[in-house]
Design a protein around this motif. Structure first.
Motif, PDB file in Angstrom:
ATOM      1  N   ARG A 109      58.748  23.450 -40.461  1.00 21.88           N
ATOM      2  CA  ARG A 109      58.212  22.338 -39.678  1.00 21.88           C
ATOM      3  C   ARG A 109      57.615  22.822 -38.369  1.00 21.88           C
ATOM      4  O   ARG A 109      56.547  22.364 -37.945  1.00 21.88           O
ATOM      5  CB  ARG A 109      59.314  21.315 -39.386  1.00 21.88           C
ATOM      6  N   HIS A 110      58.289  23.769 -37.729  1.00 20.26           N
ATOM      7  CA  HIS A 110      57.759  24.278 -36.465  1.00 20.26           C
ATOM      8  C   HIS A 110      56.559  25.196 -36.690  1.00 20.26           C
ATOM      9  O   HIS A 110      55.699  25.311 -35.822  1.00 20.26           O
ATOM     10  CB  HIS A 110      58.861  24.995 -35.684  1.00 20.26           C
ATOM     11  N   ARG A 111      56.503  25.851 -37.838  1.00 22.62           N
ATOM     12  CA  ARG A 111      55.300  26.629 -38.141  1.00 22.62           C
ATOM     13  C   ARG A 111      54.085  25.722 -38.278  1.00 22.62           C
ATOM     14  O   ARG A 111      52.976  26.091 -37.915  1.00 22.62           O
ATOM     15  CB  ARG A 111      55.489  27.436 -39.432  1.00 22.62           C
ATOM     16  N   GLU A 112      54.303  24.528 -38.817  1.00 22.43           N
ATOM     17  CA  GLU A 112      53.195  23.587 -38.983  1.00 22.43           C
ATOM     18  C   GLU A 112      52.617  23.144 -37.643  1.00 22.43           C
ATOM     19  O   GLU A 112      51.459  22.734 -37.568  1.00 22.43           O
ATOM     20  CB  GLU A 112      53.665  22.361 -39.776  1.00 22.43           C
ATOM     21  N   LEU A 113      53.418  23.238 -36.578  1.00 25.06           N
ATOM     22  CA  LEU A 113      52.962  22.842 -35.250  1.00 25.06           C
ATOM     23  C   LEU A 113      52.216  23.962 -34.536  1.00 25.06           C
ATOM     24  O   LEU A 113      51.690  23.748 -33.440  1.00 25.06           O
ATOM     25  CB  LEU A 113      54.160  22.400 -34.396  1.00 25.06           C
ATOM     26  N   TRP A 114      52.183  25.135 -35.136  1.00 24.97           N
ATOM     27  CA  TRP A 114      51.496  26.281 -34.518  1.00 24.97           C
ATOM     28  C   TRP A 114      49.997  26.005 -34.479  1.00 24.97           C
ATOM     29  O   TRP A 114      49.383  25.648 -35.481  1.00 24.97           O
ATOM     30  CB  TRP A 114      51.787  27.535 -35.328  1.00 24.97           C
ATOM     31  N   SER A 115      49.386  26.208 -33.329  1.00 25.82           N
ATOM     32  CA  SER A 115      47.970  25.885 -33.136  1.00 25.82           C
ATOM     33  C   SER A 115      47.039  26.980 -33.630  1.00 25.82           C
ATOM     34  O   SER A 115      45.828  26.784 -33.695  1.00 25.82           O
ATOM     35  CB  SER A 115      47.690  25.644 -31.652  1.00 25.82           C
ATOM     36  N   GLY A 116      47.593  28.150 -33.941  1.00 30.68           N
ATOM     37  CA  GLY A 116      46.758  29.292 -34.311  1.00 30.68           C
ATOM     38  C   GLY A 116      46.750  30.355 -33.233  1.00 30.68           C
ATOM     39  O   GLY A 116      46.257  31.461 -33.445  1.00 30.68           O
ATOM     40  N   SER A 117      47.319  30.024 -32.071  1.00 28.79           N
ATOM     41  CA  SER A 117      47.408  30.994 -30.979  1.00 28.79           C
ATOM     42  C   SER A 117      48.518  30.556 -30.042  1.00 28.79           C
ATOM     43  O   SER A 117      48.517  29.433 -29.550  1.00 28.79           O
ATOM     44  CB  SER A 117      46.084  31.077 -30.217  1.00 28.79           C
ATOM     45  N   SER A 118      49.475  31.447 -29.787  1.00 29.39           N
ATOM     46  CA  SER A 118      50.590  31.123 -28.901  1.00 29.39           C
ATOM     47  C   SER A 118      50.908  32.315 -28.014  1.00 29.39           C
ATOM     48  O   SER A 118      51.272  33.382 -28.506  1.00 29.39           O
ATOM     49  CB  SER A 118      51.830  30.740 -29.705  1.00 29.39           C
ATOM     50  N   GLY A 119      50.742  32.131 -26.725  1.00 25.30           N
ATOM     51  CA  GLY A 119      51.130  33.156 -25.765  1.00 25.30           C
ATOM     52  C   GLY A 119      50.341  34.432 -25.824  1.00 25.30           C
ATOM     53  O   GLY A 119      50.859  35.508 -25.520  1.00 25.30           O
ATOM     54  N   THR A 120      49.060  34.334 -26.214  1.00 24.40           N
ATOM     55  CA  THR A 120      48.262  35.550 -26.370  1.00 24.40           C
ATOM     56  C   THR A 120      47.576  36.003 -25.082  1.00 24.40           C
ATOM     57  O   THR A 120      46.943  37.050 -25.064  1.00 24.40           O
ATOM     58  CB  THR A 120      47.181  35.346 -27.447  1.00 24.40           C
ATOM     59  N   ALA A 121      47.665  35.219 -24.043  1.00 26.20           N
ATOM     60  CA  ALA A 121      46.992  35.590 -22.795  1.00 26.20           C
ATOM     61  C   ALA A 121      47.679  36.785 -22.147  1.00 26.20           C
ATOM     62  O   ALA A 121      48.909  36.824 -22.033  1.00 26.20           O
ATOM     63  CB  ALA A 121      46.973  34.411 -21.827  1.00 26.20           C
ATOM     64  N   ALA A 122      46.901  37.766 -21.729  1.00 30.27           N
ATOM     65  CA  ALA A 122      47.459  38.881 -20.965  1.00 30.27           C
ATOM     66  C   ALA A 122      47.977  38.353 -19.629  1.00 30.27           C
ATOM     67  O   ALA A 122      47.394  37.446 -19.034  1.00 30.27           O
ATOM     68  CB  ALA A 122      46.391  39.947 -20.738  1.00 30.27           C
ATOM     69  N   LEU A 123      49.075  38.895 -19.166  1.00 33.57           N
ATOM     70  CA  LEU A 123      49.693  38.411 -17.930  1.00 33.57           C
ATOM     71  C   LEU A 123      48.813  38.753 -16.738  1.00 33.57           C
ATOM     72  O   LEU A 123      48.439  39.915 -16.537  1.00 33.57           O
ATOM     73  CB  LEU A 123      51.072  39.050 -17.760  1.00 33.57           C
ATOM     74  N   ASP A 124      48.489  37.742 -15.927  1.00 36.35           N
ATOM     75  CA  ASP A 124      47.691  38.010 -14.717  1.00 36.35           C
ATOM     76  C   ASP A 124      48.481  37.720 -13.441  1.00 36.35           C
ATOM     77  O   ASP A 124      47.958  37.884 -12.346  1.00 36.35           O
ATOM     78  CB  ASP A 124      46.378  37.229 -14.745  1.00 36.35           C
TER      79      ASP A 124
END
Length: 400
Positions: free
Chosen positions: A366-381
């Motif tokens: 169920r939680h996989r279905e809520l995945w948008s296709g990208s999670s937390g991929t931003a490099a830390l600035d």
């Protein structure tokens, strides 16, 4: 039944290019902390740019908020609670900034339905910079205003209700005055006096911070995605440059774990095209670090952890995960292909399951279905995007 927000019907090259562009956009905006690295990230952000937050936008809000409150202290109480009157004034401010065509208006789209107003977003930063002298919380301050006892001559404990008359001025007496017409008219451009005041507050409240160095020694800069790309880095102190190196290494190496996490999810959800995109992103990331660059070969991990522990609190399990990931990357003198590495995959999987328990996307369909296709991929600035704009506002005000 909910499904993944992104799907494909073929594998054309044009679709691949489009999806790479989408993922690039996610990297700019998607900053969720899926692997629990926020404690390290926030330690560096606060070390570099104290008093900032990810919701801040422009420097003059640091004057707008005290101007609104200081005005309340001189106005007759009336029947309307101050929190309601504050919202009314903040909504007037939103409209005035929108009418002026300004960028970075908090509430630009939400308007009166805004959940977090500037007074809440900037409250703690105002205290850190010494502009706010009141000892209690924002809600305690509102109750003190509503009490009608607008005096600071009586002392009460901070945890008492209300915290009124704590024994000094609630706002820095040197605070510049509000311009005529405020808040019904407003712009973000700082006057020279206002910019000088904010610079002085930084110099007094956090004299050794990178933030202060930027407003003391540097020029406005646009287009630097990270603080380590600043064109005037030579103006930073040696200690600051070492801290930035630690932050750069951590951001660069840990983004690989975030990309691997998303690759593994795309594998689980059967989104073949996304899998290809993340596989390509990991290949690019690995190639950037092959051969291992000089700044990484000379990096002192023990000094990194000493700096982190001296300036913040990082849970032991976070330290363990980071160290195990770094060991896997650096133990062989070259960066491994983590997309196919069972040890790296196990580290990421175990970390996410431990953090999220029953909400783990690896464990819960169920939680996989809520995945948008990208999670937390931003490099830390480390809030550099926010601090860059605040710094530019002050520096351009000084130039005025």
């Amino acid at each position: 039944m909910l499904t993944s927000a992104i799907s494909w019907i073929d594998f054309s090259e044009s679709d691949r290019r489009k999806m790479i562009e989408v993922i690039s956009l996610f990297r700019e905006r998607e900053t969720r902390d899926e692997l629990g690295l926020g404690s390290v990230r926030d330690t560096f952000a606060e070390l570099f740019f104290p008093g900032t937050s990810t919701l801040q936008t422009r420097a003059r809000y640091s004057l707008f908020v005290p101007w609104l409150y200081r005005n309340f202290e001189t106005r007759r109480r009336g029947q309307t609670p101050y929190v309601v009157r504050l919202r009314q004034d903040e909504n007037r401010l939103i409209q005035a900034l929108k009418d002026a065509g300004e960028e970075g208006v908090i509430g630009q789209r939400s308007g009166a339905s805004l959940q977090r107003y500037p007074s809440s977003i900037y409250w703690n930063g105002l205290r850190q910079w010494g502009i706010l002298r009141y000892a209690g919380s924002q809600s305690q301050y509102h109750r003190w205003l509503d009490s009608g006892i607008l005096t600071t001559s009586q002392h009460t404990e901070v945890n008492d209700e209300p915290v009124g008359g704590w024994g000094g001025a609630n706002w820095d007496p040197a605070l510049p005055g509000a311009p005529d017409g405020f808040p019904n008219t407003a712009v973000f451009a700082l006057t020279e006096d206002e910019a000088r005041y904010l610079r002085e507050r930084l110099q007094l409240s956090c004299p050794t911070s990178l933030f202060t160095t930027l407003v003391e020694r540097c020029d406005p800069v646009d287009g630097a995605a990270f603080i380590w790309e600043h064109p005037q880095a030579s103006e930073f102190t040696e200690e600051q440059r070492q801290s930035i190196l630690h932050a750069q290494v951590f951001s660069t190496l840990m983004v690989g774990a975030a990309l691997l996490y998303n690759l593994m999810l795309s594998e689980l959800t059967g989104t073949q095209e996304l899998f290809g995109v993340y596989e390509e992103a990991l290949t690019d990331w690995r190639e950037e670090l092959s051969p291992v660059p000089y700044w990484l070969t000379s990096w002192d991990r023990r000094a990194f952890w000493r700096l982190v522990h001296a300036n913040g609190h990082v849970p032991a399990f976070t330290v363990q995960f980071v160290d195990r990931w770094l060991d896997r990357l650096l133990s062989e003198g070259r960066i491994p292909d983590v997309s196919r590495d069972p040890t790296a995959r196990a580290l990421v999987r175990e970390r996410e399951i431990w953090l999220k328990r029953g909400r783990s996307r690896f464990e819960s369909a169920r939680h996989r279905e809520l995945w948008s296709g990208s999670s937390g991929t931003a490099a830390l600035d480390y809030r550099w995007r926010i601090a860059q704009r605040l710094t530019n506002d002050i520096l351009r005000g000084l130039e005025a």
